[in-house]
Design a protein around this motif. Sequence first.
Motif, PDB file in Angstrom:
ATOM      1  N   GLU A 253       0.942  -1.316  -0.030  1.00 47.24           N
ATOM      2  CA  GLU A 253      -0.055   0.157  -0.092  1.00 47.24           C
ATOM      3  C   GLU A 253       0.886   1.335   0.056  1.00 47.24           C
ATOM      4  OE1 GLU A 253      -3.310   0.066  -0.444  1.00 47.24           O
ATOM      5  OE2 GLU A 253      -3.143  -2.062  -0.787  1.00 47.24           O
ATOM      6  N   VAL A 254       1.867   1.407   0.839  1.00 47.29           N
ATOM      7  CA  VAL A 254       2.772   2.403   0.913  1.00 47.29           C
ATOM      8  C   VAL A 254       3.549   2.584  -0.431  1.00 47.29           C
ATOM      9  CG1 VAL A 254       4.555   3.547   2.255  1.00 47.29           C
ATOM     10  CG2 VAL A 254       2.833   2.327   3.513  1.00 47.29           C
ATOM     11  N   GLY A 255       3.994   1.417  -1.006  1.00 49.15           N
ATOM     12  CA  GLY A 255       4.707   1.240  -2.418  1.00 49.15           C
ATOM     13  C   GLY A 255       3.817   2.078  -3.294  1.00 49.15           C
ATOM     14  N   LYS A 256       2.553   1.738  -3.470  1.00 45.55           N
ATOM     15  CA  LYS A 256       1.714   2.441  -4.549  1.00 45.55           C
ATOM     16  C   LYS A 256       1.853   3.786  -4.283  1.00 45.55           C
ATOM     17  CE  LYS A 256      -2.240   0.399  -3.572  1.00 45.55           C
ATOM     18  NZ  LYS A 256      -3.574  -0.011  -3.803  1.00 45.55           N
ATOM     19  N   VAL A 257       2.045   4.361  -3.293  1.00 45.70           N
ATOM     20  CA  VAL A 257       2.014   5.939  -2.975  1.00 45.70           C
ATOM     21  C   VAL A 257       3.539   6.329  -3.276  1.00 45.70           C
ATOM     22  CG1 VAL A 257       1.748   7.776  -1.334  1.00 45.70           C
ATOM     23  CG2 VAL A 257       0.239   5.863  -1.447  1.00 45.70           C
ATOM     24  N   PHE A 258       4.531   6.007  -2.603  1.00 49.99           N
ATOM     25  CA  PHE A 258       5.748   6.484  -2.688  1.00 49.99           C
ATOM     26  C   PHE A 258       6.994   5.814  -3.499  1.00 49.99           C
ATOM     27  CE2 PHE A 258       4.070   7.569   1.608  1.00 49.99           C
ATOM     28  CZ  PHE A 258       3.834   9.034   1.505  1.00 49.99           C
ATOM     29  N   GLU A 259       6.510   4.415  -3.888  1.00 47.46           N
ATOM     30  CA  GLU A 259       7.375   3.717  -4.575  1.00 47.46           C
ATOM     31  C   GLU A 259       6.975   3.119  -6.013  1.00 47.46           C
ATOM     32  OE1 GLU A 259      10.675   3.414  -3.668  1.00 47.46           O
ATOM     33  OE2 GLU A 259      10.702   3.850  -1.710  1.00 47.46           O
ATOM     34  N   THR A 260       6.215   4.247  -6.799  1.00 45.18           N
ATOM     35  CA  THR A 260       5.383   3.672  -7.687  1.00 45.18           C
ATOM     36  C   THR A 260       5.915   2.945  -8.996  1.00 45.18           C
ATOM     37  OG1 THR A 260       5.829   5.960  -8.540  1.00 45.18           O
ATOM     38  CG2 THR A 260       3.803   5.542  -7.358  1.00 45.18           C
ATOM     39  N   GLU A 261       7.435   3.127  -8.876  1.00 43.04           N
ATOM     40  CA  GLU A 261       8.323   2.220  -9.942  1.00 43.04           C
ATOM     41  C   GLU A 261       8.747   0.751  -9.691  1.00 43.04           C
ATOM     42  OE1 GLU A 261      11.294   4.854 -11.342  1.00 43.04           O
ATOM     43  OE2 GLU A 261      10.032   6.423 -12.097  1.00 43.04           O
ATOM     44  N   LYS A 262       8.577   0.722  -8.364  1.00 44.69           N
ATOM     45  CA  LYS A 262       9.029  -0.460  -7.874  1.00 44.69           C
ATOM     46  C   LYS A 262       7.892  -1.730  -8.051  1.00 44.69           C
ATOM     47  CE  LYS A 262      12.851   1.122  -4.776  1.00 44.69           C
ATOM     48  NZ  LYS A 262      13.181   1.094  -3.547  1.00 44.69           N
ATOM     49  N   THR A 263       8.226  -2.966  -8.017  1.00 48.96           N
ATOM     50  CA  THR A 263       7.313  -3.997  -7.958  1.00 48.96           C
ATOM     51  C   THR A 263       7.580  -4.854  -6.655  1.00 48.96           C
ATOM     52  OG1 THR A 263       8.811  -5.381  -9.124  1.00 48.96           O
ATOM     53  CG2 THR A 263       6.982  -4.083 -10.581  1.00 48.96           C
ATOM     54  N   ILE A 264       8.681  -4.617  -6.277  1.00 48.47           N
ATOM     55  CA  ILE A 264       9.085  -5.396  -5.002  1.00 48.47           C
ATOM     56  C   ILE A 264       9.235  -4.423  -3.773  1.00 48.47           C
ATOM     57  CG2 ILE A 264      10.312  -7.032  -3.738  1.00 48.47           C
ATOM     58  CD1 ILE A 264      11.039  -8.535  -6.365  1.00 48.47           C
ATOM     59  N   ILE A 265       8.671  -4.551  -2.768  1.00 51.54           N
ATOM     60  CA  ILE A 265       8.806  -3.419  -1.521  1.00 51.54           C
ATOM     61  C   ILE A 265       9.025  -4.307  -0.520  1.00 51.54           C
ATOM     62  CG2 ILE A 265       7.992  -1.364  -0.228  1.00 51.54           C
ATOM     63  CD1 ILE A 265       6.228  -2.368  -3.755  1.00 51.54           C
ATOM     64  N   ASN A 266      10.264  -3.787   0.344  1.00 49.17           N
ATOM     65  CA  ASN A 266      10.408  -4.531   1.619  1.00 49.17           C
ATOM     66  C   ASN A 266       9.982  -3.390   2.584  1.00 49.17           C
ATOM     67  OD1 ASN A 266      11.474  -5.556   3.943  1.00 49.17           O
ATOM     68  ND2 ASN A 266      13.310  -6.198   2.673  1.00 49.17           N
ATOM     69  N   TYR A 267       9.145  -4.120   3.504  1.00 49.37           N
ATOM     70  CA  TYR A 267       8.558  -3.289   4.707  1.00 49.37           C
ATOM     71  C   TYR A 267       9.724  -2.400   5.333  1.00 49.37           C
ATOM     72  CZ  TYR A 267       6.067  -1.944   9.037  1.00 49.37           C
ATOM     73  OH  TYR A 267       5.828  -1.277  10.205  1.00 49.37           O
ATOM     74  N   GLU A 268      10.933  -3.076   5.551  1.00 46.15           N
ATOM     75  CA  GLU A 268      12.155  -2.378   6.217  1.00 46.15           C
ATOM     76  C   GLU A 268      12.630  -1.143   5.506  1.00 46.15           C
ATOM     77  OE1 GLU A 268      14.928  -4.993   7.104  1.00 46.15           O
ATOM     78  OE2 GLU A 268      13.861  -5.905   9.028  1.00 46.15           O
ATOM     79  N   ASN A 269      12.470  -1.181   4.369  1.00 43.49           N
ATOM     80  CA  ASN A 269      13.026   0.147   3.485  1.00 43.49           C
ATOM     81  C   ASN A 269      12.066   1.232   3.069  1.00 43.49           C
ATOM     82  OD1 ASN A 269      15.292  -1.513   3.101  1.00 43.49           O
ATOM     83  ND2 ASN A 269      14.836  -2.286   1.227  1.00 43.49           N
ATOM     84  N   LEU A 270      10.858   1.284   3.812  1.00 41.64           N
ATOM     85  CA  LEU A 270       9.678   2.035   3.613  1.00 41.64           C
ATOM     86  C   LEU A 270      10.182   3.602   4.257  1.00 41.64           C
ATOM     87  CD1 LEU A 270       6.452   0.073   4.147  1.00 41.64           C
ATOM     88  CD2 LEU A 270       7.500   1.027   2.040  1.00 41.64           C
ATOM     89  N   GLY A 271      10.895   3.570   5.237  1.00 43.00           N
ATOM     90  CA  GLY A 271      11.591   4.792   5.782  1.00 43.00           C
ATOM     91  C   GLY A 271      10.257   5.597   6.518  1.00 43.00           C
ATOM     92  N   ILE A 272      10.409   6.882   6.064  1.00 39.37           N
ATOM     93  CA  ILE A 272       9.328   7.895   6.476  1.00 39.37           C
ATOM     94  C   ILE A 272       8.105   7.892   5.842  1.00 39.37           C
ATOM     95  CG2 ILE A 272       9.872   9.796   4.859  1.00 39.37           C
ATOM     96  CD1 ILE A 272       9.829  11.799   7.375  1.00 39.37           C
ATOM     97  N   GLY A 273       7.998   7.163   4.821  1.00 39.26           N
ATOM     98  CA  GLY A 273       6.958   7.091   4.118  1.00 39.26           C
ATOM     99  C   GLY A 273       5.863   6.120   4.824  1.00 39.26           C
ATOM    100  N   ARG A 274       6.385   5.218   5.612  1.00 43.40           N
ATOM    101  CA  ARG A 274       5.495   4.444   6.559  1.00 43.40           C
ATOM    102  C   ARG A 274       4.890   5.188   7.463  1.00 43.40           C
ATOM    103  NH1 ARG A 274       9.164   0.083   8.935  1.00 43.40           N
ATOM    104  NH2 ARG A 274       9.238   1.412  10.723  1.00 43.40           N
TER     105      ARG A 274
END
Length: 374
Positions: A253-274
């Motif tokens: 869900e966070v990746g859809k907002v802040f990491e739109t170009e990524k298809t694999i998102i690690n929860y540990e790498n979300l940083g401040i977006g989380r």
Amino acid sequence: MSSRVFQSVIVQMKEATDRVIGVIDADSNVISCSDTSLIGEKWPEAVIKLNSAPDSVVVVDKKTFKPLVSWSAYFDYAVFAEGDDETARSLCVMAYVALNGAKTYYEEKHDKGTFVKNIITDNILPGDIYIRAKELHFVTDAPRAVFLVRQVGRADVASVDVLSGMFPGNQDTGLGHTYQQQDFVLSINETDIAIVKQLAPGTEKAELLQTAQTIEQTLRSELFVKTVIGISTVAGHLRELADAYKEAQVAIEVGKVFETEKTIINYENLGIGRLIYQLPTTLCEIFLSEVFKKNSIDTLDQETLFTINKFFENNLNVSETSRKLFVHRNTLVYRLEKIKKLTGLDLREFDDAIIFKVALMVKKYLVSRENRLI
């Protein structure tokens, strides 16, 4: 219980005998048989006799029957062999051993999968986790990670089968047919599949990423399915799996907002977006109004925003950013001065740059929320 499990064993046994062997259920239906023309027939007389002697070998209509192990007082399934002689009895007992092993293994696997799904979806009380784990001989304190695979656009029901082949979840322990289940592939809904993978101690994030990449590539190459995959942190205990599953959901869900170009998102790498994702929209709007007192962030045109993002990508380095933008250094300085006049923030100052970066992320979050409501 799937009749395919029985049928696969019976097909293998068929090569060793010319006698007909098969399985009937408690409703008197022949559900598996070496003579497929008999599948679907009903033998009520056999059920009556089996229920009167649930632990014995019985003979009905020149067929020998033996019920498979059941938790109830009555049988669920019974194996049969053609004939009423000693050969039929021996064949029936051998088929019983093979089919009972398949039945036990299937039920244990199914029960464990249901158990894990109940944990990650919060459908089991915390206190019951320990009790059920003990009943299923389930290792509670092994490190595990959750991969949430979300099919984008076109979903394919075969995805579960493909992933089950990648993560069979079984390991030969060297004790005949005794297995220990390691990984679980669980269908959550039409688009989402959760993979609960047991890890070796000390598994690094890079290994989790590699596993996710393999999942993505396999589904794309075999089924032409596009995916987005969320990776949780490592859960050290069964009771932490529900939180790990939520982390994998948040990652997507966070990746859809802040990491739109990524298809694999690690929860540990979300940083401040989380953190931003968890803020109420009213608080975000107040923050933006306080940061941009002179002019709204909406007054910045696309070229200016592109320049700002490039400046951040190059760690606030003026020379490197101007080189990447193919502009003279003085041109970039002029643009930064213009941004300062518009917003009151000097992006060359670290504190101002942090505030501006957070503000851009907050704005992106608010836009995503608005689009979701449309």
